[in-house]
Design a protein around this motif. Structure first.
Motif, short mmCIF file in Angstrom:
data_model
loop_
_atom_site.label_atom_id
_atom_site.label_comp_id
_atom_site.label_asym_id
_atom_site.label_seq_id
_atom_site.Cartn_x
_atom_site.Cartn_y
_atom_site.Cartn_z
N LEU A 43 6.82 2.07 0.64
CA LEU A 43 7.01 3.50 0.48
C LEU A 43 6.53 4.00 -0.88
O LEU A 43 5.98 5.09 -0.99
CB LEU A 43 8.48 3.88 0.67
N PHE A 44 6.79 3.20 -1.92
CA PHE A 44 6.48 3.65 -3.27
C PHE A 44 6.36 2.45 -4.19
O PHE A 44 7.25 1.60 -4.23
CB PHE A 44 7.58 4.59 -3.78
N ASP A 45 5.27 2.39 -4.95
CA ASP A 45 5.00 1.28 -5.86
C ASP A 45 5.27 1.75 -7.28
O ASP A 45 4.45 2.44 -7.89
CB ASP A 45 3.56 0.82 -5.70
N LEU A 46 6.43 1.39 -7.82
CA LEU A 46 6.82 1.86 -9.15
C LEU A 46 5.88 1.35 -10.23
O LEU A 46 5.52 2.09 -11.15
CB LEU A 46 8.26 1.42 -9.45
N ASP A 47 5.47 0.09 -10.14
CA ASP A 47 4.58 -0.47 -11.16
C ASP A 47 3.25 0.28 -11.18
O ASP A 47 2.71 0.59 -12.24
CB ASP A 47 4.35 -1.96 -10.90
N LYS A 48 2.73 0.57 -10.00
CA LYS A 48 1.47 1.30 -9.91
C LYS A 48 1.63 2.73 -10.43
O LYS A 48 0.77 3.25 -11.14
CB LYS A 48 0.98 1.31 -8.46
N ALA A 49 2.76 3.35 -10.10
CA ALA A 49 3.01 4.72 -10.54
C ALA A 49 3.11 4.80 -12.06
O ALA A 49 2.71 5.80 -12.67
CB ALA A 49 4.29 5.24 -9.90
#
Length: 352
Positions: A49-55
């Protein structure tokens, strides 16, 4: 001035899965929007759903996430770091149980796990600001909770040191949130060291009243503790920055009470329910929050021992919508009033 609560919104964590529409952000927010939700709270521990490291590395990725949500017709309410927050502080009694919250490469290494969790929280502060969010939600973690019941007798200083250490771990994290202008709404929850108003005050005192230490209000956990969850709003409303709409019921009998006798959820005296199926006074809660000017999101967190998540989500959006108050700017008895007249007032008081 009373404010209008925003919603309905949906916390996506309990719905994420391997099958569509629950296995990608685009499909799950489209599904949520189709049920009438206007906002989504996004977990940061599920890269589907969501990639914190990429964000944390890419403005472009954050803009893409915002675009996916906007195209579906929903806003991002907050990002959640519950699992990472849990790992900021883990008592050895829970070491094995919570190890699964960390990447496999860190499991079995509590020091590395804590360092990873701390960095994840700091990234979430930066990412929240990139997404234009003023609030995030999390857990505090726990060092003292295994000693909740005072038997055997706790040695003097044990709880004080636990909260001092918890504050030492969280202060540098909260300082990063301060730098980015983002609040952390801690979900006050049994299993965390901060599980009621008294423990929140202890945490806040240990943090010297840190400005970014806030509350994600969830009445279900208070009902199961038999805490006055309406009075809680009156006491702590200035610190409430987020709201999980979750129902619960407490039905003690001759066999079990608050602790529920190690029973499975279906058999517990205290258990979570879908909205409207439990005992939480949501009319009172929405009224009390509106009175104190809460104007952020009402987010459904689905957890129920009986009803399917799909049915809970379907029923949750209209339930929240019915409870959101369109706050009036008029008094009901304005029609009977008149202009202020000093002479008239003195005449009414007999002081003319």
């Amino acid at each position: 001035m009373p404010g209008k609560i925003k919603g309905p919104a949906l916390f996506l964590a309990q719905f994420a899965g391997d099958e569509p529409p629950f296995n990608s952000l685009e499909s799950i927010v489209g599904w949520a929007a189709g049920l009438g939700y206007k906002g989504v709270q996004i977990p940061t521990f599920d890269a589907r759903l969501f990639d914190l490291d990429k964000a944390a590395q890419s403005d472009t990725y954050c803009q893409e996430v915002q675009g996916v949500c906007a195209d579906a017709g929903v806003e991002i309410t907050e990002i959640s770091t519950h699992l990472q927050g849990q790992l900021v502080a883990v008592n050895p009694a829970y070491d094995v149980a919570f190890d699964a919250f960390a990447p496999k490469s860190l499991q079995g290494n509590s020091t590395a796990r804590t360092q990873w969790a701390t960095e994840q929280l700091k990234k979430a502060a930066k990412v929240s600001r990139r997404l234009g969010l003023d609030t995030s939600v999390s857990f505090t973690g726990s060092l003292a909770f295994p000693f909740l019941y005072p038997w055997p007798q706790r040695p003097a200083g044990l709880i004080d040191e636990a909260f001092a250490e918890l504050a030492r771990r969280w202060r540098p994290i909260l300082d990063v949130y301060e730098e980015h202008g983002v609040d952390v709404g801690f979900e006050i929850h049994p299993g965390e060291d901060v599980f009621d108003g008294a423990t929140f005050e202890m945490f806040l005192d240990a943090l010297d009243q840190h400005n970014r230490c806030r509350i994600n209000y969830d009445p279900s956990h208070f009902l199961l503790q038999q805490l006055d969850y309406l009075a809680f709003i009156d006491i702590y409303h200035e610190r409430i920055c987020a709201f999980h709409v979750k129902d619960a019921e407490f039905n003690p009998d001759g066999r079990q009470g608050v602790y529920s006798g190690y029973q499975p959820w279906i058999s517990r005296a205290g258990r979570f329910r879908s909205l409207g199926d439990g005992q939480v006074d949501f009319a009172g809660i929405f009224s009390r929050l509106a009175t104190h000017g809460y104007d952020s999101w009402a987010v459904l967190e689905w957890e129920c021992c009986l009803k399917s998540p799909e049915q809970g989500a379907i029923e949750g959006a209209p339930f929240i919508s019915r409870h959101i108050i369109d706050v009036t700017d008029k008094a009901f008895d304005d029609f009977a009033g008149g202009d202020t007249d000093a002479g008239r007032i003195k005449a009414m008081l007999g002081t003319a």
